[in-house]
Structures are given as C-alpha cells and as structure tokens.
Design a protein around this motif. Sequence first.
Motif, PDB file in Angstrom:
ATOM      1  N   TYR A   1      41.635  58.077 -65.399  1.00  0.00           N
ATOM      2  CA  TYR A   1      40.913  56.904 -65.330  1.00  0.00           C
ATOM      3  C   TYR A   1      40.762  56.677 -64.100  1.00  0.00           C
ATOM      4  O   TYR A   1      41.267  57.386 -63.492  1.00  0.00           O
ATOM      5  CB  TYR A   1      42.316  56.100 -65.483  1.00  0.00           C
ATOM      6  N   VAL A   2      39.456  56.512 -63.624  1.00  0.00           N
ATOM      7  CA  VAL A   2      38.260  56.848 -62.847  1.00  0.00           C
ATOM      8  C   VAL A   2      37.958  54.824 -62.299  1.00  0.00           C
ATOM      9  O   VAL A   2      37.622  54.545 -62.746  1.00  0.00           O
ATOM     10  CB  VAL A   2      37.663  57.234 -62.431  1.00  0.00           C
ATOM     11  N   ASP A   3      38.515  54.694 -60.820  1.00  0.00           N
ATOM     12  CA  ASP A   3      38.340  53.246 -60.287  1.00  0.00           C
ATOM     13  C   ASP A   3      37.257  53.077 -58.848  1.00  0.00           C
ATOM     14  O   ASP A   3      38.092  53.019 -58.325  1.00  0.00           O
ATOM     15  CB  ASP A   3      39.962  52.411 -60.187  1.00  0.00           C
TER      16      ASP A   3
ATOM     17  N   ILE B   1      43.043  58.927 -61.263  1.00  0.00           N
ATOM     18  CA  ILE B   1      44.620  59.367 -61.374  1.00  0.00           C
ATOM     19  C   ILE B   1      44.250  60.240 -63.054  1.00  0.00           C
ATOM     20  O   ILE B   1      43.450  59.820 -64.236  1.00  0.00           O
ATOM     21  CB  ILE B   1      45.422  58.059 -61.665  1.00  0.00           C
ATOM     22  N   THR B   2      44.722  61.092 -62.964  1.00  0.00           N
ATOM     23  CA  THR B   2      44.885  62.027 -64.798  1.00  0.00           C
ATOM     24  C   THR B   2      46.797  62.117 -64.870  1.00  0.00           C
ATOM     25  O   THR B   2      47.185  61.783 -64.356  1.00  0.00           O
ATOM     26  CB  THR B   2      44.196  62.968 -63.938  1.00  0.00           C
TER      27      THR B   2
ATOM     28  N   GLN C   1      45.694  50.881 -60.793  1.00  0.00           N
ATOM     29  CA  GLN C   1      45.278  52.183 -61.622  1.00  0.00           C
ATOM     30  C   GLN C   1      46.112  52.802 -62.109  1.00  0.00           C
ATOM     31  O   GLN C   1      45.546  53.598 -62.906  1.00  0.00           O
ATOM     32  CB  GLN C   1      44.651  53.528 -60.136  1.00  0.00           C
ATOM     33  N   HIS C   2      47.053  52.694 -61.862  1.00  0.00           N
ATOM     34  CA  HIS C   2      47.851  52.851 -62.980  1.00  0.00           C
ATOM     35  C   HIS C   2      48.128  52.131 -64.241  1.00  0.00           C
ATOM     36  O   HIS C   2      48.779  52.690 -64.893  1.00  0.00           O
ATOM     37  CB  HIS C   2      50.010  52.259 -62.054  1.00  0.00           C
ATOM     38  N   LEU C   3      48.343  51.118 -64.054  1.00  0.00           N
ATOM     39  CA  LEU C   3      47.734  49.876 -65.151  1.00  0.00           C
ATOM     40  C   LEU C   3      46.828  50.518 -65.946  1.00  0.00           C
ATOM     41  O   LEU C   3      46.967  50.107 -66.971  1.00  0.00           O
ATOM     42  CB  LEU C   3      47.719  48.644 -65.192  1.00  0.00           C
ATOM     43  N   GLY C   4      45.245  50.627 -65.601  1.00  0.00           N
ATOM     44  CA  GLY C   4      44.774  51.908 -65.399  1.00  0.00           C
ATOM     45  C   GLY C   4      44.591  52.678 -66.834  1.00  0.00           C
ATOM     46  O   GLY C   4      44.410  52.886 -67.863  1.00  0.00           O
TER      47      GLY C   4
END
Length: 327
Positions: free
Chosen positions: A142-144, A149-150, A271-274
């Motif tokens: 997931y990229v923001d 975060i991978t 980002q954790h939720l993403g």
Amino acid sequence: MSLPLDPHQYTLKKTVSCCGVGLHSGRTVNLTIKPAPVDNGIRFFRSDLAPGKPIKAHMNKVVDTRLATTIGEDACTVSTTEHLMAALHAYGIDNADIELDAGEVPIMDGSAEPFFQLIKKTGKRRQPGLRKVLRITRPITYVDGDKRITISPFNGLRITGEIEFDDTLIRTQKYSITLHDNGFGQEIARARTFGYVEQVEELWANGLALGGTLENVIAIHWNRKSILNEDGLRFDNEFIRHKVLDLLGDIALLGCPVLGHVEAFKAGHAQHLGLMQAIASQPECWEIIEMQQNGAYAVFNHMLNGSRAAGDLIMPFLSNAPVSAAA
C-alpha cells in the motif's frame, strides 16, 4: 509444516482492571478486561452509555485514524486502541471483552507496558478452540504519497519500521522485531508515544490532548535536539520502537494472528488501515489456515473474491467456513 504459534486459542485466566487518564479528554478512565469464550475475539463495551452493541476490534470498525486508531459501532466509539491491542496480541490473547467508562482507552504512561504487565500478571488460559491464522502467500503493498507499507510471506510475524525526520534528535531510525520470539516485553512494550512541544500546545488549544503530560508523552524540545522529559529516553531509538508498537496494535484489527513480514516506511495509523484494506481486497495473496494440535495445518477453501466488502473478507466468515483436507 510446523508454525511458530500455539495452535490453541487463549483468553485471560481472570478479570483484571486498571485506571488511567484519557489522552485527549483528560478524564479518568476505568478499564476492565474480562475472559471471553472461544471465537469471541476482542470486543469493547462502553459502560458509560446506554446498553448497545459491543464494538468488535476489527478493521471494518475503524472510523478514524487521526492521532490514534478509533473504532466505532453506530454512535459508540472507542479511541486509542492500539497500545492495548498490541499488548493483547503480543501476549497471545485471542478472546477478551474490554469494558471502559469513557470513549478512550487510558493512555497510562504512553506505552503498552502497563497493559502488558497487567495481562501477564493474571496469565492466560488455553481454550479448546483452534486458532485461525492469516498466512500471506504473495507480497501486498500500500502506497500513500511518500509513505509505503508492504507485507510479504514469512513463517511468523516480523515487523520492520523506518522513519525519517529532519530534526537532529530523530533523523532516520529503523527497527525490526519478530513477534513470536517473546521479545515484545523487553524490546517494544516500554516505548512511549511522542510529539513536538508546539504540536501538543496546538492540540491543547483545540481541546485535544488534555491528558497529555511529561508522564505519558515524550515531548521533543523546540530546538529539535533534546526532549523535555527529565528521565530521558528508555531506548536510544524509542521513536521507531513506538511506531512498530503502534503498527502491531493496528494490524491486530485483522482479527486473527498473521504470518508475514510487514515493512513500513514513514507509515502511521492511516497507512496501517490502508494495508489491511489492501490485504482484504487481494484474497489471491493470502490464505486462512486453521492450526492443528500436532503443528500441521489445514487450508480453508477459497470461497472469497475481491469484489466483496473489505471488512467482510478476513474474519467474519471464519467460524462457519469449511476446512479442506490438511495440506
């Protein structure tokens, strides 16, 4: 295949309680953690409100990720769940009911240590039900913006965090821990939340962080070279250790133990939720396994597809899903 987890579900041996201050409200919060039956999961109850539905500690109940992770059901919400969830997850508690008389989990000393010691002191009780585990089989990212975060395949749960700040005090910090090596209590639990002094002052001006003090927050000096806390840092890299702690508490909202390596760069609660939503939307990259007493495992039939709502993909189907023959 042998997995680095006890195959059984666990709950607390007995009810435990604590009292602290809500970080944002500044009000006293009484919190009680109670044993719960097999397949109950972690649930929150607000005793200060009219009786209503419990709030399941699950990613599809997250309603806000600003400043902390907040979960909710209808008009009932509970914020700052991440430190308590990290302690429960790290100690291997699958089932518990948490009752509190306010809308925040108490901040305690700003870390997960008080919760971890409370849970550890009472101990845990093995239950007859077997654990369902989410095993990552292909990388998911997931990229923001500049945050990333991978999660990748790994025979256990490993978390790697990296942060970058311009100030002299923090700069770049990176830290990794494998959860199932029992290092949480020594390496992660005591790491405290932190913030810049002017940020805390701004929050105060807006009626937030009213419970924030040097007893529960690392306050970074205006000069960016030191902290205001007289007792200093608990670890030289306490900042990234706390970020890893937050990440562990947030991914516990997947609702079951995870086998994978999470690598986070400049990530926070949003980002954790993403990442969790990305996992839920890509069922071809994971499988749900039910552990067996002999250490082997059985794989659930893949009855899911990516078009279903993200919150429905991970846990709600587990108790009724059929299990295929052992792999």
